[in-house]
Design an enzyme around this catalytic site. Structure first.
Site, short mmCIF file in Angstrom:
data_model
loop_
_atom_site.label_atom_id
_atom_site.label_comp_id
_atom_site.label_asym_id
_atom_site.label_seq_id
_atom_site.Cartn_x
_atom_site.Cartn_y
_atom_site.Cartn_z
N PRO A 178 129.92 -0.66 51.01
CA PRO A 178 129.20 -1.04 49.79
C PRO A 178 128.06 -0.09 49.44
CG PRO A 178 129.52 -2.94 51.22
CD PRO A 178 129.90 -1.72 52.02
N TYR A 179 127.32 0.33 50.46
CA TYR A 179 126.19 1.24 50.22
C TYR A 179 126.68 2.58 49.68
CZ TYR A 179 122.02 4.04 51.29
OH TYR A 179 120.93 4.88 51.21
N ALA A 180 127.70 3.14 50.32
CA ALA A 180 128.22 4.43 49.89
C ALA A 180 128.81 4.34 48.49
CB ALA A 180 129.27 4.92 50.88
N SER A 182 128.00 2.24 46.08
CA SER A 182 126.93 2.10 45.09
C SER A 182 126.22 3.42 44.87
CB SER A 182 125.94 1.02 45.54
OG SER A 182 125.21 1.43 46.70
N ASN A 183 126.10 4.22 45.91
CA ASN A 183 125.46 5.53 45.77
C ASN A 183 126.33 6.52 45.03
OD1 ASN A 183 122.79 6.25 47.85
ND2 ASN A 183 123.68 4.20 47.81
#
Length: 277
Positions: A178-180, A182-183
């Site tokens: 999810p973090y990657a 979103s980035n």
């Protein structure tokens, strides 16, 4: 070919011949908003940019962190404004920028550094709450900040926007889905803004920093700590980046008048971490 040196205009423009201006890297008197500016990379940026003579507005989600950051910057003699702002709140972000312009009469730069984080999680276990948190505070929060500063930069004919993302979008690091993702959305917004706003004198670039491992408590997220340890065992420089001495100088260049012909780019400030086999 000769080099023409002349006085820098307030807007940071260059002459029709594209001649070099004295002070192209100078941030003295510039006004920079740093979201997520009360700890980690953000406060390191604020210290460095303030030390270069910039006026800085920093935001953080927690009031205690904002108070501590403000006291630190005041102790360093840095002209600043510190506010508690949730990056996901578009209205609060717009209000902050309005206050910045009211106080200093301008906003020259934005570093969109704020984003909440979730513990590393296997993709099969990611839930809607995880996705909502990372997208609301990441690409959506970045967009709200970009939209808030844009009219002021367009009117001035000068603006520098730096977004912050992660190289894990390239590497597909396990546990960071999810973090990657979103980035990667932040990087996409960066390119679109660069394309749409370049004629307004605004450059927009994305920095991929490596500067967290030395602040990470292994007990809080063992999988994440192990991943960082493995990374620096096989790393060109062999250490984590320091927010103030390693990351901030690169960001300062992207905020300066001298970066006028650099836009839409993703720049890894990771000590060569992406070179690892």
């Amino acid at each position: 070919m000769g080099v023409t040196i002349r006085d820098v205009t307030d807007s940071g423009d260059f002459d029709s011949a594209g001649a070099f201006e004295a002070g192209d890297g100078d941030l003295a008197g510039r006004v920079v908003v740093i979201t997520g500016g009360t700890k980690g990379i953000g406060i390191g940026l604020a210290r460095y940019l303030g030390g270069c003579g910039a006026r800085v507005a920093v935001t953080g989600r927690k009031e205690a962190g904002v108070t501590a950051a403000s006291a630190e910057l005041a102790g360093l003699g840095i002209d600043h404004l510190a506010r508690s702002v949730n990056a996901a709140d578009a209205d609060a972000t717009a209000e902050l920028v309005a206050d910045v312009v009211e106080r200093w009469g301008r906003v020259d730069g934005l570093v969109a550094n704020a984003q909440s984080f979730r513990p590393t999680t296997p993709l099969i276990d990611v839930n809607e709450s995880d996705m909502d948190l990372l997208y609301n505070t990441g690409p959506k929060g970045t967009l709200w900040a970009m939209q808030a500063v844009y009219p002021h930069m367009r009117e001035a004919g000068f603006g520098r926007i730096v977004t912050m993302a992660t190289s894990m979008g390239f590497t597909g690091a396990a546990g960071y889905g999810p973090y990657a993702a979103s980035n990667e959305a932040i990087r996409s917004l960066t390119r679109t803004a660069a394309n749409e706003w370049g004629r307004d004198g605004i450059t927009v670039n994305c920095v991929l920093p490596a500067s967290v491992a030395h602040r990470l408590d292994p007990a809080s997220d063992p999988q994440r700590a192990a991943a960082f340890a493995a990374m620096y065992d096989n790393h060109p420089i062999g250490r984590d980046g320091d927010p103030e001495t390693d990351i901030a100088p690169a960001v300062a260049f992207l905020l300066s008048p001298g970066s006028r012909y650099v836009t839409g780019q993703t720049i890894s400030v990771d000590g060569g971490g992406l070179l690892r086999p």
